[in-house]
Design a protein around this motif. Structure first.
Motif, PDB file in Angstrom:
ATOM      1  N   GLN A  25     -53.592 -23.427 -29.415  1.00 15.20           N
ATOM      2  CA  GLN A  25     -54.854 -23.878 -29.777  1.00 15.20           C
ATOM      3  C   GLN A  25     -56.092 -23.625 -28.561  1.00 15.20           C
ATOM      4  OE1 GLN A  25     -53.200 -27.262 -30.874  1.00 15.20           O
ATOM      5  NE2 GLN A  25     -52.119 -25.947 -32.812  1.00 15.20           N
ATOM      6  N   ALA A  26     -55.700 -24.520 -28.055  1.00 14.24           N
ATOM      7  CA  ALA A  26     -57.421 -24.716 -27.442  1.00 14.24           C
ATOM      8  C   ALA A  26     -58.345 -23.656 -26.971  1.00 14.24           C
ATOM      9  CB  ALA A  26     -56.773 -25.568 -25.991  1.00 14.24           C
ATOM     10  N   GLN A  27     -56.813 -22.711 -26.009  1.00 14.64           N
ATOM     11  CA  GLN A  27     -57.457 -21.535 -25.747  1.00 14.64           C
ATOM     12  C   GLN A  27     -58.266 -20.772 -27.277  1.00 14.64           C
ATOM     13  OE1 GLN A  27     -54.659 -18.376 -23.851  1.00 14.64           O
ATOM     14  NE2 GLN A  27     -56.209 -17.434 -23.457  1.00 14.64           N
ATOM     15  N   ARG A  28     -57.405 -20.692 -28.279  1.00 14.38           N
ATOM     16  CA  ARG A  28     -58.308 -19.951 -29.565  1.00 14.38           C
ATOM     17  C   ARG A  28     -59.468 -20.775 -30.027  1.00 14.38           C
ATOM     18  NH1 ARG A  28     -53.220 -19.864 -31.713  1.00 14.38           N
ATOM     19  NH2 ARG A  28     -53.681 -21.309 -33.159  1.00 14.38           N
ATOM     20  N   ALA A  29     -59.356 -21.884 -29.240  1.00 13.43           N
ATOM     21  CA  ALA A  29     -60.689 -22.923 -29.636  1.00 13.43           C
ATOM     22  C   ALA A  29     -62.186 -22.228 -28.743  1.00 13.43           C
ATOM     23  CB  ALA A  29     -60.104 -24.460 -30.364  1.00 13.43           C
ATOM     24  N   VAL A  30     -61.218 -22.255 -27.561  1.00  9.78           N
ATOM     25  CA  VAL A  30     -62.717 -21.555 -26.747  1.00  9.78           C
ATOM     26  C   VAL A  30     -63.055 -20.422 -26.369  1.00  9.78           C
ATOM     27  CG1 VAL A  30     -62.388 -24.422 -25.639  1.00  9.78           C
ATOM     28  CG2 VAL A  30     -61.310 -22.396 -24.373  1.00  9.78           C
ATOM     29  N   GLY A  31     -61.920 -19.640 -26.909  1.00  7.84           N
ATOM     30  CA  GLY A  31     -62.850 -18.442 -26.538  1.00  7.84           C
ATOM     31  C   GLY A  31     -63.444 -17.764 -28.502  1.00  7.84           C
ATOM     32  N   LEU A  32     -63.470 -18.016 -29.381  1.00  9.93           N
ATOM     33  CA  LEU A  32     -64.172 -17.769 -30.798  1.00  9.93           C
ATOM     34  C   LEU A  32     -65.354 -17.554 -30.164  1.00  9.93           C
ATOM     35  CD1 LEU A  32     -63.537 -21.310 -32.747  1.00  9.93           C
ATOM     36  CD2 LEU A  32     -62.599 -18.220 -32.785  1.00  9.93           C
ATOM     37  N   PRO A  33     -66.543 -16.850 -30.614  1.00  7.88           N
ATOM     38  CA  PRO A  33     -67.867 -16.358 -30.149  1.00  7.88           C
ATOM     39  C   PRO A  33     -69.200 -17.621 -30.817  1.00  7.88           C
ATOM     40  CG  PRO A  33     -67.042 -14.733 -32.493  1.00  7.88           C
ATOM     41  CD  PRO A  33     -65.883 -16.572 -31.977  1.00  7.88           C
ATOM     42  N   GLU A  34     -69.936 -17.371 -29.470  1.00 13.32           N
ATOM     43  CA  GLU A  34     -71.050 -18.184 -29.540  1.00 13.32           C
ATOM     44  C   GLU A  34     -71.004 -18.513 -31.001  1.00 13.32           C
ATOM     45  OE1 GLU A  34     -75.289 -19.282 -27.896  1.00 13.32           O
ATOM     46  OE2 GLU A  34     -73.414 -18.570 -26.587  1.00 13.32           O
ATOM     47  N   GLY A  35     -71.640 -19.734 -32.010  1.00 14.09           N
ATOM     48  CA  GLY A  35     -72.651 -20.034 -32.851  1.00 14.09           C
ATOM     49  C   GLY A  35     -71.078 -20.242 -34.349  1.00 14.09           C
ATOM     50  N   SER A  36     -69.522 -20.565 -33.637  1.00 11.06           N
ATOM     51  CA  SER A  36     -68.731 -20.304 -34.712  1.00 11.06           C
ATOM     52  C   SER A  36     -68.851 -21.723 -35.178  1.00 11.06           C
ATOM     53  CB  SER A  36     -67.364 -20.341 -34.187  1.00 11.06           C
ATOM     54  OG  SER A  36     -67.401 -18.990 -33.542  1.00 11.06           O
ATOM     55  N   ARG A  37     -68.464 -21.959 -36.165  1.00 11.07           N
ATOM     56  CA  ARG A  37     -68.941 -23.254 -36.405  1.00 11.07           C
ATOM     57  C   ARG A  37     -67.779 -24.050 -36.565  1.00 11.07           C
ATOM     58  NH1 ARG A  37     -70.408 -22.471 -41.858  1.00 11.07           N
ATOM     59  NH2 ARG A  37     -69.087 -20.218 -41.215  1.00 11.07           N
ATOM     60  N   PHE A  38     -67.225 -24.781 -36.283  1.00  8.85           N
ATOM     61  CA  PHE A  38     -65.879 -26.048 -36.404  1.00  8.85           C
ATOM     62  C   PHE A  38     -66.123 -26.928 -37.964  1.00  8.85           C
ATOM     63  CE2 PHE A  38     -65.918 -25.057 -32.177  1.00  8.85           C
ATOM     64  CZ  PHE A  38     -63.980 -23.784 -32.117  1.00  8.85           C
ATOM     65  N   ALA A  39     -64.400 -26.943 -38.860  1.00 13.76           N
ATOM     66  CA  ALA A  39     -64.659 -28.459 -39.494  1.00 13.76           C
ATOM     67  C   ALA A  39     -63.238 -29.017 -38.869  1.00 13.76           C
ATOM     68  CB  ALA A  39     -64.685 -28.123 -40.425  1.00 13.76           C
ATOM     69  N   ILE A  40     -62.981 -30.062 -40.076  1.00 12.61           N
ATOM     70  CA  ILE A  40     -61.782 -31.254 -39.715  1.00 12.61           C
ATOM     71  C   ILE A  40     -61.620 -31.757 -41.299  1.00 12.61           C
ATOM     72  CG2 ILE A  40     -61.976 -31.444 -37.131  1.00 12.61           C
ATOM     73  CD1 ILE A  40     -62.802 -34.411 -38.660  1.00 12.61           C
ATOM     74  N   VAL A  41     -60.075 -31.338 -41.546  1.00 13.22           N
ATOM     75  CA  VAL A  41     -59.424 -31.612 -42.761  1.00 13.22           C
ATOM     76  C   VAL A  41     -58.691 -33.180 -41.855  1.00 13.22           C
ATOM     77  CG1 VAL A  41     -58.531 -31.660 -44.334  1.00 13.22           C
ATOM     78  CG2 VAL A  41     -59.385 -29.826 -44.263  1.00 13.22           C
ATOM     79  N   VAL A  42     -59.665 -34.193 -42.402  1.00  9.40           N
ATOM     80  CA  VAL A  42     -58.296 -36.002 -41.937  1.00  9.40           C
ATOM     81  C   VAL A  42     -56.899 -35.784 -42.767  1.00  9.40           C
ATOM     82  CG1 VAL A  42     -58.426 -37.753 -42.159  1.00  9.40           C
ATOM     83  CG2 VAL A  42     -60.853 -36.747 -41.509  1.00  9.40           C
ATOM     84  N   ARG A  43     -56.205 -35.985 -42.413  1.00 12.19           N
ATOM     85  CA  ARG A  43     -54.488 -35.806 -42.745  1.00 12.19           C
ATOM     86  C   ARG A  43     -54.529 -37.410 -42.981  1.00 12.19           C
ATOM     87  NH1 ARG A  43     -52.084 -31.114 -43.495  1.00 12.19           N
ATOM     88  NH2 ARG A  43     -50.056 -31.753 -42.727  1.00 12.19           N
ATOM     89  N   GLY A  44     -53.175 -37.673 -44.057  1.00 15.04           N
ATOM     90  CA  GLY A  44     -53.455 -38.340 -44.241  1.00 15.04           C
ATOM     91  C   GLY A  44     -51.871 -39.588 -44.000  1.00 15.04           C
TER      92      GLY A  44
END
Length: 112
Positions: free
Chosen positions: A93-112
């Motif tokens: 998962q970390a490799q996918r996250a850091v390997g994204l193109p510059e300018g990619s936007r991250f968001a979260i959904v908070v779990r209950g």
């Protein structure tokens, strides 16, 4: 229960300080496209990490890491763009996250 900890509504432990990195996980700082989301998460929370490509108008966000553990919330009040979540992710998962193109936007959904 350690000092500074309290049971969250979902039965997990919510703490006031950073959590240790779980065995087998890697720590990844993630800057969110909407920093206001940092106000609703605390160490110990579980979030779904999503990413959208740069300039992706009308493009659905991809789920990168379901139920990622929040280790720390860094600079939640910062206005200089330095605020981030510190997440425990599996190495893939970390490799996918850091390997994204510059300018990619991250968001979260908070779990209950």
């Amino acid at each position: 229960m350690p000092t500074g900890s309290s049971a969250a509504a979902d039965g997990t432990q919510a703490t006031s300080g950073p959590l240790p990195l779980p065995s087998g996980a890697v720590g990844v700082p993630v800057r969110l496209a909407e920093p206001a989301a940092l106000a609703v998460v605390r160490p110990g929370a579980r979030v779904d990490l999503l990413a959208a490509p740069p300039g992706g108008t009308g493009t659905e966000a991809a789920l990168l890491a379901p139920r990622a553990l929040v280790l720390d919330v860094l600079g939640a009040g910062a206005t200089d763009g330095s605020a981030a979540l510190y997440l425990a992710l599996r190495p893939d998962q970390a490799q996918r996250a850091v390997g994204l193109p510059e300018g990619s936007r991250f968001a979260i959904v908070v779990r209950g």
